[in-house]
Write an enzyme that holds these catalytic residues in place. Structure first.
Site, PDB file in Angstrom:
ATOM      1  N   HIS A 115       0.710  -1.195   0.084  1.00  0.00           N
ATOM      2  CA  HIS A 115       0.046   0.083   0.107  1.00  0.00           C
ATOM      3  C   HIS A 115       1.034   1.269  -0.031  1.00  0.00           C
ATOM      4  O   HIS A 115       0.718   2.326   0.869  1.00  0.00           O
ATOM      5  CB  HIS A 115      -0.867  -0.096   1.335  1.00  0.00           C
ATOM      6  CG  HIS A 115      -2.067  -1.072   0.904  1.00  0.00           C
ATOM      7  ND1 HIS A 115      -2.466  -1.560  -0.163  1.00  0.00           N
ATOM      8  CD2 HIS A 115      -2.804  -1.917   2.087  1.00  0.00           C
ATOM      9  CE1 HIS A 115      -3.319  -2.882   0.227  1.00  0.00           C
ATOM     10  NE2 HIS A 115      -3.319  -2.833   1.503  1.00  0.00           N
ATOM     11  N   HIS A 184      -9.993   1.373   0.206  1.00  0.00           N
ATOM     12  CA  HIS A 184      -9.915   0.145   1.176  1.00  0.00           C
ATOM     13  C   HIS A 184     -10.977  -0.036   2.265  1.00  0.00           C
ATOM     14  O   HIS A 184     -10.710  -0.494   3.286  1.00  0.00           O
ATOM     15  CB  HIS A 184      -8.474   0.329   1.789  1.00  0.00           C
ATOM     16  CG  HIS A 184      -7.899  -1.105   2.263  1.00  0.00           C
ATOM     17  ND1 HIS A 184      -8.062  -1.642   3.007  1.00  0.00           N
ATOM     18  CD2 HIS A 184      -6.643  -1.597   1.804  1.00  0.00           C
ATOM     19  CE1 HIS A 184      -7.453  -3.054   3.307  1.00  0.00           C
ATOM     20  NE2 HIS A 184      -6.642  -2.975   2.543  1.00  0.00           N
ATOM     21  N   GLU A 321     -11.279  -4.464  -3.473  1.00  0.00           N
ATOM     22  CA  GLU A 321     -10.284  -3.229  -3.885  1.00  0.00           C
ATOM     23  C   GLU A 321     -10.148  -3.327  -5.240  1.00  0.00           C
ATOM     24  O   GLU A 321      -9.394  -4.498  -5.868  1.00  0.00           O
ATOM     25  CB  GLU A 321      -9.091  -3.273  -2.974  1.00  0.00           C
ATOM     26  CG  GLU A 321      -9.083  -3.501  -1.463  1.00  0.00           C
ATOM     27  CD  GLU A 321      -7.819  -3.949  -0.903  1.00  0.00           C
ATOM     28  OE1 GLU A 321      -6.995  -3.537  -0.923  1.00  0.00           O
ATOM     29  OE2 GLU A 321      -8.099  -5.108  -0.093  1.00  0.00           O
TER      30      GLU A 321
HETATM   31  C1  BGC Z   1      -4.049  -6.764   1.607  1.00  0.00           C
HETATM   32  C2  BGC Z   1      -3.828  -7.530   2.889  1.00  0.00           C
HETATM   33  C3  BGC Z   1      -3.690  -6.587   4.102  1.00  0.00           C
HETATM   34  C4  BGC Z   1      -4.587  -5.641   3.997  1.00  0.00           C
HETATM   35  C5  BGC Z   1      -4.649  -4.741   5.246  1.00  0.00           C
HETATM   36  C6  BGC Z   1      -5.159  -5.899   1.847  1.00  0.00           C
HETATM   37  O1  BGC Z   1      -5.230  -5.081   0.661  1.00  0.00           O
HETATM   38  O2  BGC Z   1      -4.290  -7.848   0.610  1.00  0.00           O
HETATM   39  O3  BGC Z   1      -2.950  -8.466   2.867  1.00  0.00           O
HETATM   40  O4  BGC Z   1      -3.352  -7.242   5.272  1.00  0.00           O
HETATM   41  O5  BGC Z   1      -4.942  -4.997   2.847  1.00  0.00           O
HETATM   42  O6  BGC Z   1      -3.141  -4.237   5.322  1.00  0.00           O
END
Ligand code: BGC
Length: 357
Positions: A115, A184, A321
């Site tokens: 991210h 998210h 997402e």
């Molecule tokens: C990821 C996860 C992660 C979550 C929170 C998601 O987009 O794929 O692996 O734990 O975000 O960070």
């Protein structure tokens, strides 16, 4: 929480607390006959979405906190409701190359960049501009921010159209860079704080998904979902197969994968449909993006208390997402995430709410 409330058409603005340096944080409330959505400029996050159940009763269907303090206090990040960037999901070792130049994003997830690195767009205070039917969140990410090349200017518009929340993304750069933006939000159609999402039914419009290695990075390219617990072409309860003896489910502790959406990237197409037998609420997701990361909230561990005061345990919310595939900068066979100067990235995702009996 509300210190002052200024009327801005169908959109109102109120205080959502302060950043550690004292900078005030805002929350905008967007209202349509069927929806009430709150957006804060801290991380450009969706804080709440009130939607009707089959009896017309409004309920909050996303996870989050009552003020900016809850988001700032997280010691392990959930990214609740945030716009993640510059690169949503993972980049292997945080490394990639553009035109012969190597770039390094500080790794923040088992040696990989997740991210956008340790201080991604979720950590930024965006600039909010009210619109007649929503709010625009803007951010300028400096050349070299978290190791990414180019000054990136991002505008994310949240607008309400009846029972649908539209998210429109636009981005430009002054040097060739990579970008993958998504929202998210964690949904729970039975209601925030009401338990797990395992009984909700999910349909994903995808014939293939991208299996991952132990670090949750795609390896070996897309594979058919047919005959696997990843086949959601027909609506299936999320909990029906999540505990199956399947290597991919074991690696992620549930679903945490990218589905390759059927249809053309760049065209608005059906991505997912989530329905909740308890409340009758239905969420239909359409997007111009080529993929969707369906994450079943596997890493929520009950240590965080949400808006209702209830702990967020494993599977208490799920993310859909819409985005490009993880690690695309290192996987030339995937749709490209490169953005060049003079071009504008445009992307749209629509979260539409309805009900069924
Ligand atoms: C990821 C996860 C992660 C979550 C929170 C998601 O987009 O794929 O692996 O734990 O975000 O960070």
């Amino acid at each position: 929480m509300t210190i002052s409330q200024a009327a801005l058409g169908a959109v109102t603005k109120a205080s959502f607390g302060k950043m550690p340096d004292g900078t005030p944080v805002d929350v905008y409330t967007l209202t349509s006959p069927g929806l009430e959505v709150r957006i804060t400029n801290a991380g450009a996050r969706v804080v709440s979405i009130l939607a009707k159940d089959r009896d017309g009763k409004m309920g909050d269907v996303v996870l989050g906190y009552n003020s900016v303090d809850g988001y700032l206090a997280e010691t392990s990040k959930t990214y609740f409701g945030a716009i993640v960037g510059r690169y949503g999901n993972r980049i292997r070792n945080g490394q990639f190359t553009i035109d012969g130049h190597s770039y390094q994003i500080p790794p923040n997830n088992n040696g990989n960049a997740l991210h956008g690195g340790p201080h991604g767009f979720d950590d930024q205070l965006w600039t909010g501009t009210p619109l007649p039917d929503g709010v625009e969140m803007s951010l300028v990410s400096k050349d070299g921010d978290m190791g990414f090349p180019g000054t990136l200017t991002v505008h994310v518009r949240y607008t309400l159209h009846g029972n649908a929340l539209h998210i429109d993304y636009a981005a430009t750069t002054d040097k060739t860079t990579v970008v993958n933006l998504t929202n998210h939000a964690y949904f729970n159609l039975s209601g925030d704080g009401s338990g797990t999402i395992l009984g909700e039914n999910l349909m994903l419009n995808a014939d293939a998904y991208t299996p991952v290695d132990a670090g949750l990075i795609p390896v070996g390219g897309p594979k058919p979902v047919a005959g696997t617990p990843f086949d959601f072409r027909k609506a299936t309860a999320i909990g029906a197969r999540i505990g199956d003896a399947n290597e991919q489910l074991k690696i992620a502790g549930g679903y945490d994968h990218n589905w390759v959406l059927n249809g053309k990237p760049g065209e608005l197409k059906l991505a997912a449909k989530l329905s909740d037998p308890k409340s009758g609420r239905v969420l239909t997701v359409t997007t111009t993006e080529p993929g969707v990361q369906f994450y079943s909230g596997n890493f929520l561990d009950g240590t965080k208390l949400g808006k209702t005061g209830a702990p967020y345990g494993k599977n208490s919310g799920l993310c859909l997402e819409t985005q490009h595939y993880p690690d695309s900068p290192n996987q030339p066979a995937f749709p490209s995430t490169e953005l060049k100067p003079g071009k504008t990235l445009h992307s749209t995702t629509v979260f539409a709410f309805s009900t069924e009996k």
